[in-house]
Write an enzyme that holds these catalytic residues in place. Structure first.
Site, PDB file in Angstrom:
ATOM      1  N   GLU A 133       0.796  -1.221   0.000  1.00 22.37           N
ATOM      2  CA  GLU A 133       0.000   0.000   0.000  1.00 22.37           C
ATOM      3  C   GLU A 133       0.835   1.280   0.000  1.00 22.37           C
ATOM      4  O   GLU A 133       0.475   2.251  -0.654  1.00 22.37           O
ATOM      5  CB  GLU A 133      -0.948   0.013   1.217  1.00 22.37           C
ATOM      6  CG  GLU A 133      -2.096  -0.969   1.134  1.00 22.37           C
ATOM      7  CD  GLU A 133      -3.098  -0.606   0.046  1.00 22.37           C
ATOM      8  OE1 GLU A 133      -3.372   0.586  -0.152  1.00 22.37           O
ATOM      9  OE2 GLU A 133      -3.585  -1.536  -0.633  1.00 22.37           O
ATOM     10  N   SER A 137     -46.961 -30.050  11.139  1.00 27.38           N
ATOM     11  CA  SER A 137     -46.607 -31.430  11.491  1.00 27.38           C
ATOM     12  C   SER A 137     -45.163 -31.567  11.944  1.00 27.38           C
ATOM     13  O   SER A 137     -44.643 -32.681  12.027  1.00 27.38           O
ATOM     14  CB  SER A 137     -46.846 -32.349  10.291  1.00 27.38           C
ATOM     15  OG  SER A 137     -46.049 -31.918   9.198  1.00 27.38           O
TER      16      SER A 137
END
Length: 479
Positions: free
Chosen positions: A185, A477
């Site tokens: 960088e 169910s």
């Protein structure tokens, strides 16, 4: 026709007038430019002073898991306890508010600090054959049968921007992470005064030769200026403001402080529906590690992601992320930050990511539940602007086990449904295949206290934040 003959070196009155007009225009423009620069300088100076007078990053409430209790005979090791303490914020022989630890033969000594949750007594824990064999109080030298470890931070409470951040200090950053970021960088970060003019000239030359404008020349100081005080619009006004703020940051802060703030602000991708801000949160998100425990290869990956977190996402673009990591390692070799042997060893390592489903192990549905309950007593602005510490009943070990169980269960369910859909698709003679995406919920509760120990509200928090463990729906169910 009138002919005027001028002597050499004798300006005419017209020429003199033009010179004075040009000089006046130049002075006026200079005065105007100086006034504009002064206006910006004073304005941003006040803004920077206000931001730097208090904490650079706003206070934020933090949510913690339940403390982890260790009992004699429990399966445990010194390395495991140390890893837990580091995640909880303890230092290695360096006094921190949470506390520090000290490795001894066959064990570890724990010294809780003033910010410890329990402020429990210091103790020495010894291990033998993979089990906790001894707990001795360092206060009275008497043996104990159990000991509570500092609760781990689950996350910071977030606002609507859904940013997650774990603040780190410069001293917490491993040297290879610092070198990785600098190598890729801003190699001359500790040498330039905020703007790297040599890099600017080089970038302009490369752009001119290639016929494109792809070379970046922003320093770490400039990137921090944009992140803290400016937007990303590409205008002359913003460029001027960026230079002014950059020079002021360099004057007010040390290089170490600038680098520390940069590491806490940099965007490093997405995790579920959250944005990852800073290397501290990224270490947890990508590797489930404290930033201090990152390896060389892991540090290189995080440094490489900074340029484009989406393009180099290791979960979505593994090959691109691997190439980018190796590019960072090559840059570190070029700058002399690592040796050829270290470079070769790191290049051979796999990415070593934490499984992508571990977002569930970070309990996002549980955190939403905690936040909803807190909002009954506090405003959202108060929660995200104050340094509250919220301790919960969540057991992170159970939460991680629950996340793994859900992952296995969902994969098996998807496999069974896929096998059922194939015959139906054939019977439909080429009709559209039915698409079913079953959901799931899991709650683990302490039967004696009613405390929630683990909670998962769905199969993918990033896709849906509906907590199905609490949703009022007909169970049908299922039972």
């Amino acid at each position: 026709m009138r002919i005027v003959i001028l002597k050499r070196g004798q300006p005419t009155s017209l020429f003199r007038s033009l010179v004075w007009v040009a000089l006046g225009v130049f002075l006026l423009c200079s005065l105007l430019a100086a006034s504009v620069l002064t206006y910006y300088y004073v304005g941003y100076s006040r803004l920077i002073d206000e931001r730097l007078q208090g904490p650079v990053f706003p206070n934020v409430s933090q949510v913690y898991a339940a403390p982890e209790k260790l009992r004699l005979g429990d399966p445990a090791s010194a390395a495991g306890v140390v890893a837990h303490l580091r995640r909880a914020g303890f230092g290695d022989r360096r006094k921190t508010p949470k506390g520090h630890y000290e490795l001894v033969r066959r064990g570890v000594r724990i010294y809780p600090g003033p910010d410890s949750y329990f402020s429990p007594e210091p103790a020495e824990l010894l291990f033998a054959e993979g089990k906790l064999s001894s707990i001795v109080s360092l206060r009275d030298q008497f043996a104990r049968s159990e000991y509570s470890l500092e609760p781990e931070l689950i996350t910071n409470l977030f606002d609507s921007s859904r940013e997650k951040r774990r603040l780190v200090q410069f001293a917490d950053l491993p040297r290879h992470l610092v070198n990785a970021i600098l190598s890729i960088e801003d190699r001359r970060f500790f040498e330039h005064s905020g703007i790297d003019y040599l890099r600017l000239v080089k970038a302009a030359y490369v752009d001119l030769i290639s016929g494109s404008a792809r070379q970046g020349a922003s320093t770490i100081s400039q990137q921090l200026a944009r992140s803290l005080f400016l937007n990303r619009e590409k205008t002359l006004r913003r460029k001027i403001a960026e230079a002014i703020v950059t020079f002021q940051l360099e004057r007010r802060l040390s290089k170490e402080e600038i680098f520390e703030h940069y590491c806490n602000t940099v965007y490093l991708g997405q995790r579920g529906s959250f944005s990852i801000q800073g290397v501290g949160e990224a270490a947890q998100a990508y590797f489930r590690k404290d930033v201090r425990d990152l390896t060389l290869a892991e540090s290189a990956l995080l440094a490489g992601i900074i340029q484009s977190p989406n393009r180099y996402s290791p979960y979505r673009h593994e090959e691109a992320a691997l190439r980018r990591r190796n590019q960072v390692l090559a840059a570190m070799l070029d700058t002399g930050a690592i040796t050829p042997a270290e470079h070769e060893a790191a290049v051979r390592e796999p990415l070593g990511l934490a499984p992508s489903y571990t977002v569930a192990s970070e309990a996002p549905y549980f955190i939403d539940l905690v936040k909803d309950q807190l909002l009954d007593r506090f405003s959202e602005e108060e929660l995200i602007s104050q340094s509250y510490r919220i301790y919960t009943t969540l057991d992170l070990r159970l939460q991680r086990a629950a996340a793994e169980a859900v992952r296995i269960g969902v994969e098996e369910l998807d496999r069974r449904l896929a096998s059922l859909r194939r015959p139906r698709a054939k019977a439909a003679a080429g009709g559209p295949e039915e698409s079913v995406r079953p959901e799931i919920a899991l709650v683990a509760i302490d039967a004696h206290t009613g405390a929630i120990k683990a909670l998962i509200g769905g199969r993918d928090y990033g896709a849906s934040q509906l907590n199905r463990a609490l949703a009022l729906r007909q169970p049908g169910s299922v039972f």
